[in-house]
Scaffold this motif. Structure first.
Motif, PDB file in Angstrom:
ATOM      1  N   LYS A   1       3.561  -0.647  10.178  1.00 27.48           N
ATOM      2  CA  LYS A   1       4.370  -1.879   9.720  1.00 27.48           C
ATOM      3  C   LYS A   1       3.588  -2.947   8.891  1.00 27.48           C
ATOM      4  CE  LYS A   1       7.652  -1.905  13.460  1.00 27.48           C
ATOM      5  NZ  LYS A   1       8.337  -2.611  14.515  1.00 27.48           N
ATOM      6  N   ARG A   2       2.377  -2.828   9.201  1.00 28.48           N
ATOM      7  CA  ARG A   2       1.163  -3.729   8.532  1.00 28.48           C
ATOM      8  C   ARG A   2      -0.298  -2.797   8.211  1.00 28.48           C
ATOM      9  NH1 ARG A   2       0.873  -7.977  13.282  1.00 28.48           N
ATOM     10  NH2 ARG A   2       0.677  -6.118  14.056  1.00 28.48           N
ATOM     11  N   ILE A   3      -0.410  -2.990   6.934  1.00 31.73           N
ATOM     12  CA  ILE A   3      -1.632  -2.260   6.317  1.00 31.73           C
ATOM     13  C   ILE A   3      -2.526  -3.470   6.044  1.00 31.73           C
ATOM     14  CG2 ILE A   3      -2.547  -0.462   5.035  1.00 31.73           C
ATOM     15  CD1 ILE A   3       0.163   0.430   4.575  1.00 31.73           C
ATOM     16  N   GLY A   4      -3.729  -3.409   6.798  1.00 36.58           N
ATOM     17  CA  GLY A   4      -5.077  -4.102   6.234  1.00 36.58           C
ATOM     18  C   GLY A   4      -5.732  -3.431   5.260  1.00 36.58           C
ATOM     19  N   VAL A   5      -6.091  -3.972   4.330  1.00 37.95           N
ATOM     20  CA  VAL A   5      -6.945  -3.495   3.301  1.00 37.95           C
ATOM     21  C   VAL A   5      -8.330  -4.493   3.259  1.00 37.95           C
ATOM     22  CG1 VAL A   5      -7.259  -2.778   1.231  1.00 37.95           C
ATOM     23  CG2 VAL A   5      -5.221  -2.371   2.158  1.00 37.95           C
ATOM     24  N   VAL A   6      -9.480  -3.905   3.568  1.00 34.50           N
ATOM     25  CA  VAL A   6     -10.672  -4.512   3.280  1.00 34.50           C
ATOM     26  C   VAL A   6     -11.423  -4.096   1.858  1.00 34.50           C
ATOM     27  CG1 VAL A   6     -12.811  -5.465   4.218  1.00 34.50           C
ATOM     28  CG2 VAL A   6     -11.200  -4.753   5.616  1.00 34.50           C
ATOM     29  N   THR A   7     -11.381  -4.830   1.058  1.00 35.20           N
ATOM     30  CA  THR A   7     -12.103  -4.600  -0.466  1.00 35.20           C
ATOM     31  C   THR A   7     -11.994  -5.679  -1.467  1.00 35.20           C
ATOM     32  OG1 THR A   7     -11.623  -2.714  -2.030  1.00 35.20           O
ATOM     33  CG2 THR A   7      -9.750  -3.801  -1.457  1.00 35.20           C
ATOM     34  N   SER A   8     -12.443  -5.557  -2.667  1.00 37.88           N
ATOM     35  CA  SER A   8     -12.829  -6.514  -3.586  1.00 37.88           C
ATOM     36  C   SER A   8     -11.268  -6.777  -4.305  1.00 37.88           C
ATOM     37  CB  SER A   8     -13.467  -6.016  -4.569  1.00 37.88           C
ATOM     38  OG  SER A   8     -13.469  -6.959  -5.730  1.00 37.88           O
ATOM     39  N   PRO A   9     -10.730  -7.937  -4.207  1.00 34.13           N
ATOM     40  CA  PRO A   9      -9.332  -8.180  -4.849  1.00 34.13           C
ATOM     41  C   PRO A   9      -9.220  -7.876  -6.282  1.00 34.13           C
ATOM     42  CG  PRO A   9     -10.375 -10.169  -4.509  1.00 34.13           C
ATOM     43  CD  PRO A   9     -11.349  -9.129  -3.884  1.00 34.13           C
ATOM     44  N   THR A  10     -10.299  -7.703  -6.942  1.00 37.51           N
ATOM     45  CA  THR A  10     -10.390  -7.431  -8.339  1.00 37.51           C
ATOM     46  C   THR A  10     -10.758  -6.125  -8.939  1.00 37.51           C
ATOM     47  OG1 THR A  10     -12.562  -8.435  -8.502  1.00 37.51           O
ATOM     48  CG2 THR A  10     -10.714  -9.919  -8.707  1.00 37.51           C
ATOM     49  N   GLY A  11     -11.084  -5.164  -7.929  1.00 39.09           N
ATOM     50  CA  GLY A  11     -11.369  -3.986  -8.238  1.00 39.09           C
ATOM     51  C   GLY A  11     -10.387  -2.984  -8.760  1.00 39.09           C
ATOM     52  N   ALA A  12     -10.776  -1.770  -9.189  1.00 42.92           N
ATOM     53  CA  ALA A  12      -9.852  -0.560  -9.587  1.00 42.92           C
ATOM     54  C   ALA A  12      -9.231  -0.213  -8.403  1.00 42.92           C
ATOM     55  CB  ALA A  12     -10.488   0.352 -10.444  1.00 42.92           C
ATOM     56  N   ALA A  13     -10.054  -0.122  -7.236  1.00 43.66           N
ATOM     57  CA  ALA A  13      -9.543   0.521  -5.883  1.00 43.66           C
ATOM     58  C   ALA A  13      -8.308  -0.108  -5.491  1.00 43.66           C
ATOM     59  CB  ALA A  13     -10.867   0.400  -4.997  1.00 43.66           C
ATOM     60  N   ILE A  14      -8.209  -1.310  -5.356  1.00 40.21           N
ATOM     61  CA  ILE A  14      -6.977  -2.027  -4.713  1.00 40.21           C
ATOM     62  C   ILE A  14      -5.844  -1.829  -5.611  1.00 40.21           C
ATOM     63  CG2 ILE A  14      -7.414  -4.297  -5.972  1.00 40.21           C
ATOM     64  CD1 ILE A  14      -5.802  -3.465  -2.397  1.00 40.21           C
ATOM     65  N   ARG A  15      -6.145  -1.774  -7.169  1.00 41.01           N
ATOM     66  CA  ARG A  15      -5.155  -1.653  -7.918  1.00 41.01           C
ATOM     67  C   ARG A  15      -4.306  -0.227  -7.888  1.00 41.01           C
ATOM     68  NH1 ARG A  15      -8.710  -4.174 -11.777  1.00 41.01           N
ATOM     69  NH2 ARG A  15      -9.101  -2.159 -12.444  1.00 41.01           N
ATOM     70  N   ASP A  16      -5.218   0.896  -7.698  1.00 37.23           N
ATOM     71  CA  ASP A  16      -4.711   2.207  -7.329  1.00 37.23           C
ATOM     72  C   ASP A  16      -4.043   2.241  -6.142  1.00 37.23           C
ATOM     73  OD1 ASP A  16      -6.070   2.796  -9.904  1.00 37.23           O
ATOM     74  OD2 ASP A  16      -7.717   3.703  -8.823  1.00 37.23           O
ATOM     75  N   PHE A  17      -4.661   1.607  -5.031  1.00 39.18           N
ATOM     76  CA  PHE A  17      -3.902   1.822  -3.723  1.00 39.18           C
ATOM     77  C   PHE A  17      -2.543   1.029  -3.858  1.00 39.18           C
ATOM     78  CE2 PHE A  17      -3.129   0.080   0.384  1.00 39.18           C
ATOM     79  CZ  PHE A  17      -3.566   1.043   1.083  1.00 39.18           C
ATOM     80  N   LEU A  18      -2.571  -0.235  -4.272  1.00 41.77           N
ATOM     81  CA  LEU A  18      -1.121  -0.616  -4.610  1.00 41.77           C
ATOM     82  C   LEU A  18      -0.091  -0.164  -5.292  1.00 41.77           C
ATOM     83  CD1 LEU A  18      -2.325  -4.556  -4.564  1.00 41.77           C
ATOM     84  CD2 LEU A  18      -1.186  -3.331  -2.692  1.00 41.77           C
ATOM     85  N   GLN A  19      -0.722   0.765  -6.506  1.00 43.34           N
ATOM     86  CA  GLN A  19       0.471   1.561  -7.242  1.00 43.34           C
ATOM     87  C   GLN A  19       0.770   2.414  -6.623  1.00 43.34           C
ATOM     88  OE1 GLN A  19      -1.549   3.181 -10.644  1.00 43.34           O
ATOM     89  NE2 GLN A  19       0.366   3.633 -11.708  1.00 43.34           N
ATOM     90  N   ILE A  20       0.276   3.231  -5.569  1.00 42.75           N
ATOM     91  CA  ILE A  20       0.717   4.191  -4.755  1.00 42.75           C
ATOM     92  C   ILE A  20       1.521   3.782  -3.720  1.00 42.75           C
ATOM     93  CG2 ILE A  20       0.181   6.106  -3.373  1.00 42.75           C
ATOM     94  CD1 ILE A  20      -0.655   6.632  -6.078  1.00 42.75           C
ATOM     95  N   ILE A  21       1.408   2.606  -3.040  1.00 45.24           N
ATOM     96  CA  ILE A  21       2.143   2.119  -2.080  1.00 45.24           C
ATOM     97  C   ILE A  21       3.579   1.541  -2.669  1.00 45.24           C
ATOM     98  CG2 ILE A  21       2.375   0.133  -0.523  1.00 45.24           C
ATOM     99  CD1 ILE A  21       0.677   2.373   0.615  1.00 45.24           C
ATOM    100  N   ASN A  22       3.494   0.947  -3.849  1.00 48.46           N
ATOM    101  CA  ASN A  22       4.588   0.491  -4.332  1.00 48.46           C
ATOM    102  C   ASN A  22       5.539   1.274  -5.005  1.00 48.46           C
ATOM    103  OD1 ASN A  22       3.840  -2.298  -3.966  1.00 48.46           O
ATOM    104  ND2 ASN A  22       2.770  -2.304  -6.064  1.00 48.46           N
ATOM    105  N   ARG A  23       4.958   2.594  -5.249  1.00 45.94           N
ATOM    106  CA  ARG A  23       5.859   3.570  -5.721  1.00 45.94           C
ATOM    107  C   ARG A  23       6.571   4.280  -4.509  1.00 45.94           C
ATOM    108  NH1 ARG A  23       2.346   6.357  -8.625  1.00 45.94           N
ATOM    109  NH2 ARG A  23       1.863   7.990  -7.315  1.00 45.94           N
TER     110      ARG A  23
END
Length: 396
Positions: free
Chosen positions: A138-160
């Protein structure tokens, strides 16, 4: 009259610097640790040589095969013979190697092996202590830089896949001094607040020194001590860190972490449909076999005379058929109930529910992204998303 000013072109400056640099030093031996190694298909090798304080770009023209033969890799310590040159196109000076030889593993690689062996001996990497990853958190915790490419790729897959899932990001440094401490505090934060069902520690690829915070003992112990399952998605597929060994699951990239941590609702529904179909086929086949067996037995000489035995077997077959269909219906009801619960969870996570309670989301039309600050100039035009539509608003 004054002499006219001499105005140099950039190429003239770089050419002059090249003549000064290349003419001032004779060829010499240089020792350093290899980083950012690229063996180009042209046959040339590009890398950096570094010590504890500095680094220097280097090139070995035609040396890719020799590097591969010697097993030169990131972290190798080498001794190279050559001279300083200037690459005029970019105005950069570099070391042009003519020969090289191995001088042993670099300091970072030795530190990596020492930490890995010591923590492995303590049992931090044992498979028995690995926790299973939840199927639909239900809740996914992500520890990362908020401006990096890693979080953008991660959120793109999740939102799809599941656009309404609850993602909580703990912003931190993922490179440089103090990064390991910040990432470790992120893991501890989600454990302390019980704010996630699974934790993803992630960043993009890089050299061994870029990824070094994820080899620190401080972070490895925080990940191993986590009561919440931890997924390590650091670097690229060829990169391995101490964090990968301490985590409950290692995946090669941030995108792979997103694909693994949450499945597709359509896939779940299709799987239930396949189970339903398979179960019905098995039941139908079982009934056909039992009926055929019964008919063969009823037609035998032994059962033609004692009619009551045949009638008794027929009654038993009817009862068995009823029990089988009843069991099948109960199983299907349980699967449908689980699917309904999952659908209810998804509906509860739908942000439109919040909009129906009177809330609104403000968007910047120019950037097409949500507004998260009140520091806006008067007269700024925004777009408000309401439960039943949109409206344009102006900041007064």
């Amino acid at each position: 009259m004054e002499a006219p000013e001499q105005i140099w072109e950039v190429s003239d400056v770089n050419r002059a610097v090249r003549e000064i640099v290349e003419g001032s030093l004779l060829p010499f031996w240089l020792r350093g640790e290899v980083g950012s190694l690229v063996l180009h298909r042209s046959g040339h090798a590009y890398f950096t040589l570094k010590d504890t304080n500095s680094q220097l770009r280097a090139v070995f023209f035609g040396g890719a095969a020799q590097c591969a033969k010697l097993g030169v890799a990131n972290g190798s310590k080498i001794e190279a013979f050559g001279n300083l040159t200037v690459y005029e196109v970019r105005g950069e000076y570099q070391f042009s190697a003519r020969r090289l030889r191995l001088a042993g593993l670099g300091d970072l690689q030795r530190r990596f092996e020492e930490v890995r062996r010591r923590l492995a001996a303590e049992g931090l990497f044992d498979q028995e202590r690995k926790r299973p990853i939840p199927v639909l958190p239900k809740r996914i915790g992500v520890v990362t830089s908020p401006t990096g490419a890693a979080i953008r790729d991660f959120l793109q897959i999740i939102n799809r896949r599941f656009p309404n899932v609850n993602i909580r990001i703990y912003p931190c440094m993922v490179q440089g001094q103090g990064a390991a401490e910040q990432v470790a505090r992120g893991v501890e934060f989600f454990n302390r607040t019980r704010g996630a069902d699974v934790i993803v520690v992630t960043r993009g690829g890089g050299s061994m020194e870029d990824l070094w915070p994820f080899n620190e003992e401080r972070l490895a112990r925080a990940v191993a001590a986590s009561a919440i399952p931890v997924i390590s998605a650091v670097g690229h597929e060829i990169d391995f860190t101490i964090c990968d060994f301490a985590a409950d699951l290692r995946v090669p990239t941030p995108s792979a972490a997103a694909e693994l941590v949450i499945g597709k609702r359509e896939e779940m529904a299709a799987k239930l449909e396949r189970l339903d179909k398979d179960l019905r086929n098995v039941l139908a086949l079982t009934l056909t076999r039992l009926r055929s067996r019964f008919e063969r037995a009823a037609g035998s000489f032994v059962f033609r005379e004692p009619k009551h035995l045949v009638e008794m077997r027929r009654q038993q077959l009817d009862e068995l058929e009823s029990r089988l269909f009843s069991s099948a219906e109960n199983l299907l009801l349980r699967h449908r109930s689980r699917l309904d619960r999952l659908a209810g969870t998804l509906a509860a996570l739908n942000p439109r529910r919040q909009l129906e309670r009177g809330y609104a989301i403000l968007f910047d039309p120019a950037e097409n992204r949500p507004v998260t600050t009140s520091k806006l100039s008067a007269g700024t035009l925004l777009r408000a998303q309401l439960a039943d539509g949109e409206m344009d608003v102006e900041v007064k």
